[in-house]
Write a protein that holds these residues in place. Sequence first.
Motif, PDB file in Angstrom:
ATOM      1  N   GLU A 484       2.194  -6.757  22.913  1.00 50.82           N
ATOM      2  CA  GLU A 484       2.969  -5.587  22.503  1.00 50.82           C
ATOM      3  C   GLU A 484       3.223  -5.633  20.998  1.00 50.82           C
ATOM      4  O   GLU A 484       3.597  -6.663  20.454  1.00 50.82           O
ATOM      5  CB  GLU A 484       4.314  -5.585  23.248  1.00 50.82           C
ATOM      6  N   LEU A 485       3.031  -4.494  20.337  1.00 48.99           N
ATOM      7  CA  LEU A 485       3.422  -4.371  18.930  1.00 48.99           C
ATOM      8  C   LEU A 485       4.481  -3.291  18.825  1.00 48.99           C
ATOM      9  O   LEU A 485       4.247  -2.141  19.219  1.00 48.99           O
ATOM     10  CB  LEU A 485       2.220  -3.998  18.058  1.00 48.99           C
ATOM     11  N   PHE A 486       5.623  -3.676  18.290  1.00 50.86           N
ATOM     12  CA  PHE A 486       6.683  -2.718  18.008  1.00 50.86           C
ATOM     13  C   PHE A 486       6.667  -2.505  16.503  1.00 50.86           C
ATOM     14  O   PHE A 486       7.108  -3.374  15.743  1.00 50.86           O
ATOM     15  CB  PHE A 486       8.030  -3.277  18.494  1.00 50.86           C
ATOM     16  N   ALA A 487       6.125  -1.366  16.076  1.00 48.68           N
ATOM     17  CA  ALA A 487       5.890  -1.133  14.648  1.00 48.68           C
ATOM     18  C   ALA A 487       6.862  -0.103  14.098  1.00 48.68           C
ATOM     19  O   ALA A 487       7.025   0.972  14.667  1.00 48.68           O
ATOM     20  CB  ALA A 487       4.457  -0.669  14.430  1.00 48.68           C
ATOM     21  N   ILE A 488       7.494  -0.452  12.998  1.00 48.52           N
ATOM     22  CA  ILE A 488       8.430   0.452  12.324  1.00 48.52           C
ATOM     23  C   ILE A 488       7.780   0.823  10.994  1.00 48.52           C
ATOM     24  O   ILE A 488       7.580  -0.036  10.129  1.00 48.52           O
ATOM     25  CB  ILE A 488       9.783  -0.259  12.070  1.00 48.52           C
ATOM     26  N   ASP A 489       7.417   2.116  10.853  1.00 44.59           N
ATOM     27  CA  ASP A 489       6.730   2.524   9.627  1.00 44.59           C
ATOM     28  C   ASP A 489       7.500   3.640   8.927  1.00 44.59           C
ATOM     29  O   ASP A 489       8.635   3.969   9.306  1.00 44.59           O
ATOM     30  CB  ASP A 489       5.283   2.946   9.926  1.00 44.59           C
ATOM     31  N   GLY A 490       6.861   4.215   7.919  1.00 41.33           N
ATOM     32  CA  GLY A 490       7.540   5.214   7.095  1.00 41.33           C
ATOM     33  C   GLY A 490       7.888   6.491   7.837  1.00 41.33           C
ATOM     34  O   GLY A 490       8.704   7.284   7.371  1.00 41.33           O
ATOM     35  N   CYS A 491       7.274   6.707   9.004  1.00 41.64           N
ATOM     36  CA  CYS A 491       7.537   7.936   9.767  1.00 41.64           C
ATOM     37  C   CYS A 491       8.419   7.675  10.980  1.00 41.64           C
ATOM     38  O   CYS A 491       8.709   8.597  11.753  1.00 41.64           O
ATOM     39  CB  CYS A 491       6.218   8.550  10.246  1.00 41.64           C
ATOM     40  N   SER A 492       8.812   6.452  11.210  1.00 41.86           N
ATOM     41  CA  SER A 492       9.536   6.119  12.440  1.00 41.86           C
ATOM     42  C   SER A 492      10.907   6.787  12.483  1.00 41.86           C
ATOM     43  O   SER A 492      11.576   6.945  11.464  1.00 41.86           O
ATOM     44  CB  SER A 492       9.732   4.601  12.539  1.00 41.86           C
ATOM     45  N   GLN A 493      11.306   7.153  13.691  1.00 46.92           N
ATOM     46  CA  GLN A 493      12.656   7.677  13.908  1.00 46.92           C
ATOM     47  C   GLN A 493      13.311   6.866  15.014  1.00 46.92           C
ATOM     48  O   GLN A 493      12.666   6.526  16.015  1.00 46.92           O
ATOM     49  CB  GLN A 493      12.590   9.153  14.298  1.00 46.92           C
ATOM     50  N   LEU A 494      14.597   6.601  14.838  1.00 47.14           N
ATOM     51  CA  LEU A 494      15.271   5.643  15.720  1.00 47.14           C
ATOM     52  C   LEU A 494      15.238   6.032  17.205  1.00 47.14           C
ATOM     53  O   LEU A 494      14.934   5.169  18.042  1.00 47.14           O
ATOM     54  CB  LEU A 494      16.704   5.420  15.239  1.00 47.14           C
ATOM     55  N   PRO A 495      15.522   7.301  17.552  1.00 46.53           N
ATOM     56  CA  PRO A 495      15.506   7.595  19.003  1.00 46.53           C
ATOM     57  C   PRO A 495      14.156   7.298  19.640  1.00 46.53           C
ATOM     58  O   PRO A 495      14.092   6.756  20.750  1.00 46.53           O
ATOM     59  CB  PRO A 495      15.822   9.100  19.044  1.00 46.53           C
ATOM     60  N   GLN A 496      13.073   7.645  18.948  1.00 45.58           N
ATOM     61  CA  GLN A 496      11.738   7.374  19.493  1.00 45.58           C
ATOM     62  C   GLN A 496      11.483   5.871  19.569  1.00 45.58           C
ATOM     63  O   GLN A 496      10.870   5.385  20.520  1.00 45.58           O
ATOM     64  CB  GLN A 496      10.660   8.043  18.638  1.00 45.58           C
ATOM     65  N   LEU A 497      11.926   5.145  18.551  1.00 47.50           N
ATOM     66  CA  LEU A 497      11.732   3.687  18.557  1.00 47.50           C
ATOM     67  C   LEU A 497      12.451   3.057  19.748  1.00 47.50           C
ATOM     68  O   LEU A 497      11.906   2.180  20.423  1.00 47.50           O
ATOM     69  CB  LEU A 497      12.243   3.076  17.247  1.00 47.50           C
ATOM     70  N   LEU A 498      13.671   3.511  19.994  1.00 47.68           N
ATOM     71  CA  LEU A 498      14.437   2.938  21.106  1.00 47.68           C
ATOM     72  C   LEU A 498      13.789   3.302  22.445  1.00 47.68           C
ATOM     73  O   LEU A 498      13.745   2.480  23.363  1.00 47.68           O
ATOM     74  CB  LEU A 498      15.892   3.412  21.047  1.00 47.68           C
ATOM     75  N   ASN A 499      13.277   4.544  22.529  1.00 47.08           N
ATOM     76  CA  ASN A 499      12.540   4.920  23.736  1.00 47.08           C
ATOM     77  C   ASN A 499      11.305   4.049  23.916  1.00 47.08           C
ATOM     78  O   ASN A 499      10.971   3.638  25.029  1.00 47.08           O
ATOM     79  CB  ASN A 499      12.112   6.388  23.665  1.00 47.08           C
ATOM     80  N   GLU A 500      10.626   3.782  22.809  1.00 46.88           N
ATOM     81  CA  GLU A 500       9.404   2.972  22.882  1.00 46.88           C
ATOM     82  C   GLU A 500       9.716   1.596  23.484  1.00 46.88           C
ATOM     83  O   GLU A 500       8.959   1.070  24.300  1.00 46.88           O
ATOM     84  CB  GLU A 500       8.831   2.828  21.472  1.00 46.88           C
ATOM     85  N   LEU A 501      10.843   1.036  23.090  1.00 47.51           N
ATOM     86  CA  LEU A 501      11.229  -0.265  23.653  1.00 47.51           C
ATOM     87  C   LEU A 501      11.428  -0.158  25.161  1.00 47.51           C
ATOM     88  O   LEU A 501      11.017  -1.043  25.917  1.00 47.51           O
ATOM     89  CB  LEU A 501      12.503  -0.776  22.982  1.00 47.51           C
ATOM     90  N   ARG A 502      12.046   0.945  25.590  1.00 43.57           N
ATOM     91  CA  ARG A 502      12.269   1.125  27.038  1.00 43.57           C
ATOM     92  C   ARG A 502      10.935   1.293  27.757  1.00 43.57           C
ATOM     93  O   ARG A 502      10.700   0.700  28.807  1.00 43.57           O
ATOM     94  CB  ARG A 502      13.143   2.358  27.283  1.00 43.57           C
ATOM     95  N   TRP A 503      10.053   2.099  27.165  1.00 45.01           N
ATOM     96  CA  TRP A 503       8.761   2.334  27.805  1.00 45.01           C
ATOM     97  C   TRP A 503       7.938   1.037  27.854  1.00 45.01           C
ATOM     98  O   TRP A 503       7.275   0.746  28.854  1.00 45.01           O
ATOM     99  CB  TRP A 503       7.971   3.400  27.034  1.00 45.01           C
ATOM    100  N   ASN A 504       7.985   0.301  26.767  1.00 51.83           N
ATOM    101  CA  ASN A 504       7.228  -0.952  26.738  1.00 51.83           C
ATOM    102  C   ASN A 504       7.731  -1.918  27.811  1.00 51.83           C
ATOM    103  O   ASN A 504       6.946  -2.637  28.428  1.00 51.83           O
ATOM    104  CB  ASN A 504       7.339  -1.612  25.357  1.00 51.83           C
ATOM    105  N   HIS A 505       9.047  -1.908  27.987  1.00 51.45           N
ATOM    106  CA  HIS A 505       9.616  -2.776  29.024  1.00 51.45           C
ATOM    107  C   HIS A 505       9.066  -2.371  30.391  1.00 51.45           C
ATOM    108  O   HIS A 505       8.620  -3.212  31.176  1.00 51.45           O
ATOM    109  CB  HIS A 505      11.137  -2.684  28.997  1.00 51.45           C
ATOM    110  N   GLY A 506       9.082  -1.050  30.651  1.00 49.97           N
ATOM    111  CA  GLY A 506       8.562  -0.554  31.927  1.00 49.97           C
ATOM    112  C   GLY A 506       7.083  -0.878  32.082  1.00 49.97           C
ATOM    113  O   GLY A 506       6.637  -1.314  33.149  1.00 49.97           O
ATOM    114  N   TYR A 507       6.337  -0.671  31.029  1.00 50.17           N
ATOM    115  CA  TYR A 507       4.897  -0.935  31.059  1.00 50.17           C
ATOM    116  C   TYR A 507       4.627  -2.397  31.390  1.00 50.17           C
ATOM    117  O   TYR A 507       3.757  -2.724  32.202  1.00 50.17           O
ATOM    118  CB  TYR A 507       4.295  -0.574  29.705  1.00 50.17           C
ATOM    119  N   SER A 508       5.422  -3.267  30.764  1.00 56.00           N
ATOM    120  CA  SER A 508       5.182  -4.706  30.971  1.00 56.00           C
ATOM    121  C   SER A 508       5.474  -5.111  32.411  1.00 56.00           C
ATOM    122  O   SER A 508       4.966  -6.119  32.888  1.00 56.00           O
ATOM    123  CB  SER A 508       6.036  -5.524  30.003  1.00 56.00           C
ATOM    124  N   LYS A 509       6.323  -4.335  33.086  1.00 52.60           N
ATOM    125  CA  LYS A 509       6.666  -4.661  34.474  1.00 52.60           C
ATOM    126  C   LYS A 509       5.669  -4.063  35.469  1.00 52.60           C
ATOM    127  O   LYS A 509       5.705  -4.369  36.643  1.00 52.60           O
ATOM    128  CB  LYS A 509       8.068  -4.132  34.827  1.00 52.60           C
TER     129      LYS A 509
END
Length: 513
Positions: A484-509
């Motif tokens: 998994e890569l959690f990447a924070i770049d110049g276009c990142s927005q916090l709500p999407q980033l936090l969602n990505e963490l949730r989705w990644n968690h689900g994906y990993s399960k």
Amino acid sequence: MQTSPSEVSRTGDSKSFSGRELWLLAGSQDMYGAETLAQVESQWREVATALDAVEAIPARIVARQVMTGAEEILRVCQAANASEECVGLIVWMHTFSPARMWIAGLSALRKPLLHLHTQFNQQLPWSEIDMDFMNLNQSAHGDREFAYMATRLGLRRKTVVGHWRDPRTAERIGTWCRAACGWHEAQHLRVARFGDNMRNVAVTEGDKVEAQIRLGITVDGFGIGDLADAVAEAPAADIQQILEQYDNDYVVAPELAPGGERRASLFDAAQIEAGLRRFLTGGSYGAFTDTFEDLHGIKQLPGVAVQRLMADGYGFGAEGDWKTAALLRVVKVMAGGLPGGTSFMEDYTYDLSPGDERVLGSHMLEVCPSIAAGQPSCEIHQLSIGGREDPVRLVFNAAPGPAVLVSMLDLGDRFRLVANEVELEPVEQGLPKLPVARAVWRPRPDFFTATEAWLAAGGPHHSVLTTALDLEAISDFANIAGIELFAIDGCSQLPQLLNELRWNHGYSKSECR
Ligand code: MN
């Protein structure tokens, strides 16, 4: 066979990885007849020759075979698996290539895969196009047939779309090539861990068995006494040679210079470096860790020695941090031959001036001079923890410019890479009472978003800072590794980033990894 650490710092060669190959395969089939296949063959060779000549692709491009049947596809994939030189496959369906013939080969393939979606002609010959031309140039739908199968098989791959003469196409192949070479390095990387972890620290720990299964890296533990013996037995000639390098390459503080009152401390530092180098070379180690809590028999916490070994391409992690040590070595290999530098780094402390928030990064001593702006100075100062003699260190400011911070953590059931684009800024203030190498940066897109996201991801305080590579290279490596890569770049927005963490968690399960 391991890439020797010094190999990665070589520059000036048009191929930074001259011993590494990418095999270019063209997909086709027998249906079109010998004449069309001969044209496929000659055009595919021309593409391979052109890509091989591009400096941005740091490995050799080898035109391996035009594929027309399942047996030969399987054989070439098996040969790629067994080849020490081949770091990845590039495939392009020049014509239509019915994808069932790719199932056996792709299922057996264990090397990184890049799907190059290109076509031989750049312009469409509107007034002359006929069915013969269509039969020859079918990648627009031939590559879709291939992509379907690769997706159905669940193959991780990079897809690059573009004409093969477009520099942007070659650049993206080159970036992936660097990630493939980093992956190849990880399969052979040996990490020496002197002492264990800094006591009670969590994030620098991890599952070394799982790391070997996932990444290939081997981590070997040693008592600090083994290193102390190597230091004690360091040949006088080695120590002398290193002392001369200190005197020639850095601005040496008068007290450490020849005849200075603390010259003996510089000698001790050179002896530590000589011992460390012999130990690492003797065991074919490409990375190492130490910890200030376990230095029995070593006079100083290794400072200048660690800094110079990093500059020579070794990975390093402080306080037993073998994950960062391994990652640093891999990123250094990926950056081979590029301008810029790559260092061990730690978020030290902040300047929270409103609207002007920045991070001061450093470590106790161990920052790599490959990121330095100007000539480092070689100094000796007190270190208030560790209880050893004052350590010699190189002091400098990091050069300004864009950079990427990347870090690896063990979540218990999987590894995660966290990365953040940052902008290194000139260090304008003197830091007379903090005599260590340092970097000052602004995280992207802004301090608050980046820092809140990093913390939400459980991102460590140790990281690898590189000014040589961009986020795409890190992303390519994560994709090859299946991490998994959690990447924070110049276009990142916090709500999407936090969602990505949730989705990644689900994906990993889920089962469909
Ligand atoms: Mn630390």
